[in-house]
Write a protein that holds these residues in place. Sequence first.
Motif, PDB file in Angstrom:
ATOM      1  N   ASP A  88     -84.962  58.994  44.695  1.00 29.88           N
ATOM      2  CA  ASP A  88     -85.664  58.603  43.462  1.00 29.88           C
ATOM      3  C   ASP A  88     -86.112  57.141  43.531  1.00 29.88           C
ATOM      4  N   MET A  89     -85.235  56.266  44.071  1.00 26.09           N
ATOM      5  CA  MET A  89     -85.620  54.851  44.206  1.00 26.09           C
ATOM      6  C   MET A  89     -86.856  54.711  45.091  1.00 26.09           C
ATOM      7  N   LEU A  90     -86.864  55.424  46.222  1.00 29.19           N
ATOM      8  CA  LEU A  90     -88.008  55.318  47.141  1.00 29.19           C
ATOM      9  C   LEU A  90     -89.266  55.871  46.486  1.00 29.19           C
ATOM     10  N   ASP A  91     -89.124  56.956  45.729  1.00 26.02           N
ATOM     11  CA  ASP A  91     -90.289  57.519  45.027  1.00 26.02           C
ATOM     12  C   ASP A  91     -90.858  56.520  44.025  1.00 26.02           C
ATOM     13  N   ARG A  92     -89.995  55.658  43.506  1.00 21.46           N
ATOM     14  CA  ARG A  92     -90.455  54.639  42.545  1.00 21.46           C
ATOM     15  C   ARG A  92     -91.006  53.403  43.254  1.00 21.46           C
ATOM     16  N   GLY A  93     -90.996  53.408  44.569  1.00 20.77           N
ATOM     17  CA  GLY A  93     -91.614  52.309  45.316  1.00 20.77           C
ATOM     18  C   GLY A  93     -90.659  51.230  45.780  1.00 20.77           C
ATOM     19  N   ARG A 143     -88.184  57.761  56.041  1.00 17.63           N
ATOM     20  CA  ARG A 143     -89.226  57.143  55.207  1.00 17.63           C
ATOM     21  C   ARG A 143     -89.359  55.656  55.539  1.00 17.63           C
ATOM     22  N   PRO A 144     -90.584  55.154  55.554  1.00 19.16           N
ATOM     23  CA  PRO A 144     -90.777  53.764  56.006  1.00 19.16           C
ATOM     24  C   PRO A 144     -90.201  52.722  55.057  1.00 19.16           C
ATOM     25  N   GLU A 145     -89.940  53.099  53.810  1.00 14.74           N
ATOM     26  CA  GLU A 145     -89.455  52.099  52.843  1.00 14.74           C
ATOM     27  C   GLU A 145     -87.955  51.873  52.945  1.00 14.74           C
ATOM     28  N   ILE A 146     -87.284  52.632  53.803  1.00 17.77           N
ATOM     29  CA  ILE A 146     -85.824  52.489  53.919  1.00 17.77           C
ATOM     30  C   ILE A 146     -85.462  52.216  55.382  1.00 17.77           C
ATOM     31  N   SER A 147     -84.501  51.354  55.590  1.00 14.67           N
ATOM     32  CA  SER A 147     -84.107  51.033  56.964  1.00 14.67           C
ATOM     33  C   SER A 147     -82.613  50.720  56.999  1.00 14.67           C
ATOM     34  N   ALA A 148     -82.075  50.761  58.190  1.00 19.60           N
ATOM     35  CA  ALA A 148     -80.641  50.480  58.357  1.00 19.60           C
ATOM     36  C   ALA A 148     -80.407  49.863  59.716  1.00 19.60           C
ATOM     37  N   ILE A 201     -76.077  50.866  41.500  1.00 22.29           N
ATOM     38  CA  ILE A 201     -75.974  51.283  40.095  1.00 22.29           C
ATOM     39  C   ILE A 201     -77.162  50.752  39.288  1.00 22.29           C
ATOM     40  N   VAL A 202     -77.527  49.500  39.532  1.00 27.51           N
ATOM     41  CA  VAL A 202     -78.617  48.887  38.770  1.00 27.51           C
ATOM     42  C   VAL A 202     -79.961  49.438  39.231  1.00 27.51           C
ATOM     43  N   ALA A 203     -80.126  49.577  40.545  1.00 21.52           N
ATOM     44  CA  ALA A 203     -81.421  50.000  41.094  1.00 21.52           C
ATOM     45  C   ALA A 203     -81.791  51.418  40.676  1.00 21.52           C
ATOM     46  N   VAL A 204     -80.807  52.209  40.288  1.00 14.71           N
ATOM     47  CA  VAL A 204     -81.070  53.599  39.906  1.00 14.71           C
ATOM     48  C   VAL A 204     -82.079  53.671  38.760  1.00 14.71           C
ATOM     49  N   ASP A 205     -81.973  52.773  37.784  1.00 14.64           N
ATOM     50  CA  ASP A 205     -82.887  52.941  36.640  1.00 14.64           C
ATOM     51  C   ASP A 205     -83.432  51.631  36.058  1.00 14.64           C
ATOM     52  N   GLU A 206     -83.344  50.533  36.811  1.00 14.92           N
ATOM     53  CA  GLU A 206     -83.884  49.269  36.301  1.00 14.92           C
ATOM     54  C   GLU A 206     -85.298  49.079  36.869  1.00 14.92           C
ATOM     55  N   PRO A 207     -86.324  49.120  36.012  1.00 15.47           N
ATOM     56  CA  PRO A 207     -87.704  49.087  36.528  1.00 15.47           C
ATOM     57  C   PRO A 207     -88.097  47.773  37.195  1.00 15.47           C
ATOM     58  N   ARG A 208     -87.381  46.681  36.902  1.00 11.57           N
ATOM     59  CA  ARG A 208     -87.764  45.404  37.518  1.00 11.57           C
ATOM     60  C   ARG A 208     -87.247  45.256  38.950  1.00 11.57           C
ATOM     61  N   VAL A 209     -86.381  46.151  39.383  1.00 13.44           N
ATOM     62  CA  VAL A 209     -85.864  46.062  40.762  1.00 13.44           C
ATOM     63  C   VAL A 209     -86.920  46.589  41.739  1.00 13.44           C
TER      64      VAL A 209
END
Lengths: 277, 258
Positions: free
Chosen positions: A197-202, A233-238, A122-130
């Motif tokens: 969207d999170m991954l697109d934001r880095g 995508r390389p920025e996500i893993s499980a 919920i927070v990571a969706v739109d908090e720029p500091r995350v």
Amino acid sequence: MTKERVLRFGRAQHLIGVAGLPAAPAPTGSVGIIVLNAGMVYRVGPFRLHVEITRRLNACGYPTLRFDLSTLGDSGASNESQSRAQQIRADVADAMSLLASHAGCTRFVLLGLCSGAQNAHIVAVDEPRVAGAIFLDGYAYRTLGFHLRHYLPRLHSAALWHRFISRKLQAAANQRGDDVFAVSFPPRDQVRRELTDMLDRGLRLHFIYSGGVTRYFNHPRQFRECFGRLASRPEISACQFEGTDHTYALQVDRQRLLQEVEGWLQRNFPTSDGSTA
Amino acid sequence: MRLEPAQPCQFGTGGDLFGLYHATSGSARSAVLMCPPLGQDMIRSHRVYRQLADALAQQGIAVLRFDYYGSGDSAGDSAELDWARCRTDMVTAAGELRARSGCTRLIGFGARLGGSIALNAATAARLSELLLWDPVLDGSQYVVALDALQDALRADPMRFGEPRTYEDAAGQWLGFPVGAGLRRQLDTWRAEPLPMPVRVFDSLPPTAAHDWNLLLGDAVNVTELPTAASWDELDRLEHAILSPDLIRAVGDYLRVAA
């Protein structure tokens, strides 16, 4: 030597948390780790898991904060007229400001188990500091592969039928309507869109599934089945820790989890000297 | 009476011990030291401890909640939890409460093993009265019970797809490592009558073996609570213990006695 400081903080001075502050000040741009409540369990976490995680990360040089969201644990209410999601975003924003003022970090990785994972989302969706998040038993959805893996072995195994029936009977007996870890998931398309969207934001994201959620996740491959190309995508893993329970009641499982969390952080958020945050 | 926000604090040598002080809005008429249980009981009863502390503070009774070394937010690994150190920490916490509240006469409260530690250290901490909620009185019996629960957890089909090995579950009780020292210390501990008033709040199910007078003597007062608490039930291991009955009973008693 890490110093832990217990603090009352927040926009209404209503939150209680424990900041772990490594002796050396964090370099500019380094990350702080914020650990969110797991279900209704207060900030120490199930079986003191959050204390173990934060202290281990402190030893690696990461500043940390484990705290209670509004009305959980020792935290009070902010007395604002807000939805729960708005409260959670505001509480975590307060937590980030606190850790920034004490440790100098400007970016944050959120870590949460179960409802803590949902709140991190919920927070990571739109908090720029995350800058990243570690989701312990976060979102996943049953797929065709899940159903095949779940039901096919049961067709001919008396032992599995026995265990299946035992679990159902115990679950029915335990249903008193107060499950501390009961959660419900939003639609898969929404979650996929938000993760993209999170991954697109880095952001860098890591999902760790325990063996305690085989009712909805039963193989590492299921992550790709759920989220498709996003999973490449390389920025996500499980990963999946087969055989463990949902809250890591055994020490050997907690150590395995701690090692995974530390390893992922050091690979994705190394410090300027290459060893720590 | 207005409820003041609890004040987080760190005290003891090097600030190793974590505490939450529940101040009263005026000067405190009395003070209660709340000794937490150990292990998962501590996490399960966290909410009721907070609720009871808030209720007492509103009655004008100052309260200190704290964590022993190796538990909760206090310093130390869980494996370092030690019975003798718990006893010392309780004495340290009593000094902290006296200094903060200005009260010299302290009442101790403890649930399960928190009650046992309160019994064990009450004299050293110069407490004047004890309020115990389902205290453990016979350490060796409790060690046997915890070993049985740990073995049941190891094979619990609600928790693990396959039973875990004995090695994986060894040296732990219900999610927490147990050092040989703590195990030995608890195994040899039995409650004895104390030269101070002791009141037991009893919410154990009728099936549980418990004779409060056997070890605490005939002078112990017992308040039976109408609802049984679900201590030692594996299928409730991660459910909070909530007890409005306990909060009401302790509050009613201290409204008159404190």
